[in-house]
Write a protein that holds these residues in place. Structure first.
Motif, PDB file in Angstrom:
ATOM      1  N   PRO A  27       8.782  -5.813  10.234  1.00 26.77           N
ATOM      2  CA  PRO A  27      10.092  -5.892  10.871  1.00 26.77           C
ATOM      3  C   PRO A  27      10.050  -6.726  12.145  1.00 26.77           C
ATOM      4  N   ARG A  28      11.204  -7.216  12.544  1.00 26.82           N
ATOM      5  CA  ARG A  28      11.291  -7.971  13.781  1.00 26.82           C
ATOM      6  C   ARG A  28      11.127  -7.011  14.969  1.00 26.82           C
ATOM      7  N   GLY A  29      10.542  -7.539  16.023  1.00 28.47           N
ATOM      8  CA  GLY A  29      10.366  -6.734  17.221  1.00 28.47           C
ATOM      9  C   GLY A  29       9.255  -5.709  17.119  1.00 28.47           C
ATOM     10  N   LEU A  30       8.342  -5.889  16.168  1.00 24.90           N
ATOM     11  CA  LEU A  30       7.221  -4.954  16.047  1.00 24.90           C
ATOM     12  C   LEU A  30       6.133  -5.337  17.042  1.00 24.90           C
ATOM     13  N   GLU A  31       5.675  -4.365  17.799  1.00 22.12           N
ATOM     14  CA  GLU A  31       4.515  -4.540  18.681  1.00 22.12           C
ATOM     15  C   GLU A  31       3.339  -3.838  18.006  1.00 22.12           C
ATOM     16  N   ASP A  32       2.536  -4.633  17.323  1.00 19.67           N
ATOM     17  CA  ASP A  32       1.404  -4.113  16.555  1.00 19.67           C
ATOM     18  C   ASP A  32       0.124  -4.540  17.254  1.00 19.67           C
ATOM     19  N   PRO A  33      -0.557  -3.627  17.969  1.00 15.81           N
ATOM     20  CA  PRO A  33      -1.732  -4.030  18.752  1.00 15.81           C
ATOM     21  C   PRO A  33      -2.809  -4.722  17.932  1.00 15.81           C
ATOM     22  N   SER A  34      -3.092  -4.207  16.747  1.00 16.48           N
ATOM     23  CA  SER A  34      -4.134  -4.828  15.922  1.00 16.48           C
ATOM     24  C   SER A  34      -3.743  -6.254  15.530  1.00 16.48           C
ATOM     25  N   GLN A  35      -2.480  -6.452  15.189  1.00 15.36           N
ATOM     26  CA  GLN A  35      -2.016  -7.790  14.838  1.00 15.36           C
ATOM     27  C   GLN A  35      -2.036  -8.712  16.054  1.00 15.36           C
ATOM     28  N   ARG A  36      -1.685  -8.175  17.215  1.00 17.87           N
ATOM     29  CA  ARG A  36      -1.693  -9.001  18.429  1.00 17.87           C
ATOM     30  C   ARG A  36      -3.102  -9.513  18.726  1.00 17.87           C
ATOM     31  N   VAL A  37      -4.108  -8.670  18.517  1.00 20.77           N
ATOM     32  CA  VAL A  37      -5.493  -9.113  18.702  1.00 20.77           C
ATOM     33  C   VAL A  37      -5.845 -10.168  17.661  1.00 20.77           C
ATOM     34  N   GLU A  38      -5.424  -9.938  16.425  1.00 23.74           N
ATOM     35  CA  GLU A  38      -5.675 -10.913  15.363  1.00 23.74           C
ATOM     36  C   GLU A  38      -5.003 -12.247  15.671  1.00 23.74           C
ATOM     37  N   ASP A  39      -3.828 -12.223  16.282  1.00 27.58           N
ATOM     38  CA  ASP A  39      -3.134 -13.464  16.634  1.00 27.58           C
ATOM     39  C   ASP A  39      -3.986 -14.326  17.562  1.00 27.58           C
ATOM     40  N   GLU A  70      15.243 -15.057  31.631  1.00 29.55           N
ATOM     41  CA  GLU A  70      15.649 -14.597  30.303  1.00 29.55           C
ATOM     42  C   GLU A  70      15.605 -15.727  29.279  1.00 29.55           C
ATOM     43  N   HIS A  71      15.349 -15.341  28.032  1.00 31.29           N
ATOM     44  CA  HIS A  71      15.358 -16.285  26.932  1.00 31.29           C
ATOM     45  C   HIS A  71      15.971 -15.591  25.731  1.00 31.29           C
ATOM     46  N   GLU A  72      16.708 -16.326  24.934  1.00 31.22           N
ATOM     47  CA  GLU A  72      17.445 -15.724  23.818  1.00 31.22           C
ATOM     48  C   GLU A  72      16.537 -15.052  22.791  1.00 31.22           C
ATOM     49  N   ARG A  73      15.280 -15.503  22.692  1.00 34.55           N
ATOM     50  CA  ARG A  73      14.374 -14.901  21.715  1.00 34.55           C
ATOM     51  C   ARG A  73      13.463 -13.838  22.312  1.00 34.55           C
ATOM     52  N   SER A  74      13.535 -13.640  23.601  1.00 36.84           N
ATOM     53  CA  SER A  74      12.741 -12.582  24.218  1.00 36.84           C
ATOM     54  C   SER A  74      13.262 -11.225  23.747  1.00 36.84           C
ATOM     55  N   ALA A  75      12.351 -10.326  23.371  1.00 30.31           N
ATOM     56  CA  ALA A  75      12.752  -9.062  22.752  1.00 30.31           C
ATOM     57  C   ALA A  75      13.379  -8.117  23.763  1.00 30.31           C
ATOM     58  N   LYS A  76      14.586  -7.630  23.463  1.00 29.51           N
ATOM     59  CA  LYS A  76      15.218  -6.609  24.296  1.00 29.51           C
ATOM     60  C   LYS A  76      15.024  -5.212  23.700  1.00 29.51           C
ATOM     61  N   SER A  77      14.466  -5.162  22.494  1.00 32.61           N
ATOM     62  CA  SER A  77      14.174  -3.891  21.849  1.00 32.61           C
ATOM     63  C   SER A  77      12.945  -4.076  20.968  1.00 32.61           C
ATOM     64  N   LEU A  78      12.309  -2.954  20.619  1.00 31.89           N
ATOM     65  CA  LEU A  78      11.142  -2.976  19.746  1.00 31.89           C
ATOM     66  C   LEU A  78      11.383  -2.079  18.540  1.00 31.89           C
ATOM     67  N   ALA A  79      10.756  -2.419  17.429  1.00 26.05           N
ATOM     68  CA  ALA A  79      10.795  -1.536  16.269  1.00 26.05           C
ATOM     69  C   ALA A  79      10.122  -0.212  16.629  1.00 26.05           C
ATOM     70  N   TRP A  80      10.721   0.910  16.213  1.00 24.12           N
ATOM     71  CA  TRP A  80      10.166   2.224  16.545  1.00 24.12           C
ATOM     72  C   TRP A  80       8.734   2.383  16.045  1.00 24.12           C
ATOM     73  N   GLU A  81       8.403   1.690  14.979  1.00 27.49           N
ATOM     74  CA  GLU A  81       7.055   1.764  14.426  1.00 27.49           C
ATOM     75  C   GLU A  81       5.991   1.326  15.444  1.00 27.49           C
ATOM     76  N   SER A  82       6.423   0.537  16.435  1.00 29.55           N
ATOM     77  CA  SER A  82       5.497   0.091  17.473  1.00 29.55           C
ATOM     78  C   SER A  82       4.845   1.275  18.176  1.00 29.55           C
ATOM     79  N   ILE A  83       5.610   2.342  18.370  1.00 28.47           N
ATOM     80  CA  ILE A  83       5.136   3.463  19.180  1.00 28.47           C
ATOM     81  C   ILE A  83       3.946   4.160  18.542  1.00 28.47           C
ATOM     82  N   ASP A  84       4.064   4.540  17.268  1.00 33.04           N
ATOM     83  CA  ASP A  84       2.938   5.273  16.691  1.00 33.04           C
ATOM     84  C   ASP A  84       1.752   4.353  16.401  1.00 33.04           C
ATOM     85  N   ARG A  85       1.988   3.037  16.287  1.00 35.88           N
ATOM     86  CA  ARG A  85       0.852   2.120  16.160  1.00 35.88           C
ATOM     87  C   ARG A  85       0.076   2.039  17.478  1.00 35.88           C
ATOM     88  N   MET A  86       0.775   2.172  18.582  1.00 38.36           N
ATOM     89  CA  MET A  86       0.094   2.145  19.873  1.00 38.36           C
ATOM     90  C   MET A  86      -0.570   3.473  20.215  1.00 38.36           C
TER      91      MET A  86
END
Length: 309
Positions: free
Chosen positions: A76-88, A211-227
């Motif tokens: 989903p859009r706006g997902l903060e996935d720590p493992s994926q961020r490291v992979e990036d 501010e930037h139009e693509r900067s996230a103003k919200s995160l997918a709820w799934e981000s929380i339990d992944r963190m």
């Protein structure tokens, strides 16, 4: 200096980046940096500023949008996935090794805010990285669990986990799981929630200042339990004997996280304090950014000198 729009793959997700190349760059012989953005940020904001300034100092610099965010792919859009961020970060290193302008033996990481934590984790597990530096280090899982200043009531994170669980159940029923709002409507509300640190974040992300139009103003709820189970600092001892530099504003309420990472580091390590600066001041205020860039230039010039053995 040239700014080139690029894409590369990260675990099957297309990542969008801006590659900054010094005007006098020699083919194949240049040191290079991967520059990661703060949480909710995009490559056109802070990371792009630092990438451009480091390119001005002679480094090829790649600023990129995290997977699921900005112009990069991923659902989903706006997902903060720590493992994926490291992979990036690791995928960005892989991409730089393919560029004709880059010496693949002279690559470093520069992480800002949340990417500070992620870059430390990536460096610990990737020996292609010669040196790592951070600015306004934050470890996102710690910040959500403990608060920016480390004093948050544990009940706050428990309530977020409960909301994330409800969102997962809603999605399983085919309902809209909703998203977690990151910024309130006013600076006053931001101050009530997060004190001066909250106000400064609002002023950067939610006003013409940054501010930037693509900067996230919200995160997918799934981000929380992944963190909930992630610890970007676990890999910090693996960075040694390679060096770690952390640049921190002396007024940053998040500085305790940098201190913890510093204590875990096993190789050459330094915390460099920027007088008068807060955490967010180092995003864009040139009176603080410029001395930070001076320090980064000296650090990476030294540690990325010559090809790795």
């Amino acid at each position: 200096m040239a700014r080139i729009e690029v894409t590369f793959d990260s675990a099957g997700i297309t990542i969008a980046g801006h590659l900054y190349v010094p005007g006098a760059a020699a083919r194949g012989g240049n040191p290079a940096l991967v520059v990661g953005h703060p949480g909710t940020g995009v490559k056109e904001q802070t990371s792009g500023t630092y990438a451009r300034l480091m390119a001005d100092r002679g480094f090829v610099a790649l600023a990129f949008d995290a997977a699921h965010q900005g112009e990069s792919g991923g659902l989903p859009r706006g997902l903060e996935d720590p493992s994926q961020r490291v992979e990036d970060f690791k995928a960005a290193v892989s991409y730089l090794t393919t560029r004709a302008e880059v010496d693949p033996g002279r690559i470093g990481l520069l992480g800002i805010c949340a990417s500070g934590g992620y870059s430390l984790a990536a460096a610990g597990g990737d020996h292609r990285v010669r040196a790592v530096a951070t600015v306004s280090t934050a470890e996102p899982a710690r910040q959500f669990r403990l608060g920016a200043d480390g004093t948050q009531d544990p009940a706050v994170f428990r309530s977020l986990l409960a909301a994330a669980a409800r969102a997962r159940s809603a999605a399983a029923r085919g309902e809209d799981p909703g998203t977690m709002t990151m910024f309130p409507e006013t600076a006053e509300q931001a101050g009530a929630l997060g004190g001066q640190h909250g106000i400064e974040g609002f002023e950067y992300y939610c006003t013409p200042r940054g501010e930037h139009e693509r900067s996230a103003k919200s995160l997918a709820w799934e981000s929380i339990d992944r963190m909930a189970f992630h610890d970007a600092f676990f890999a910090v001892p693996l960075i040694g004997p390679r060096p770690v530099l952390q640049i921190i504003g002396e007024r940053a309420v998040t500085a305790w996280m940098a201190v913890e990472a510093h204590q875990r580091a096993t190789g050459p390590k330094e915390i460099h304090w920027i007088e008068g600066a807060s955490h967010v001041d180092l995003y864009d205020k040139r009176e603080y950014v410029d001395p930070a860039v001076d320090k980064l230039t000296d650090y990476f010039t030294h540690h990325l000198a010559g090809s790795a053995a």
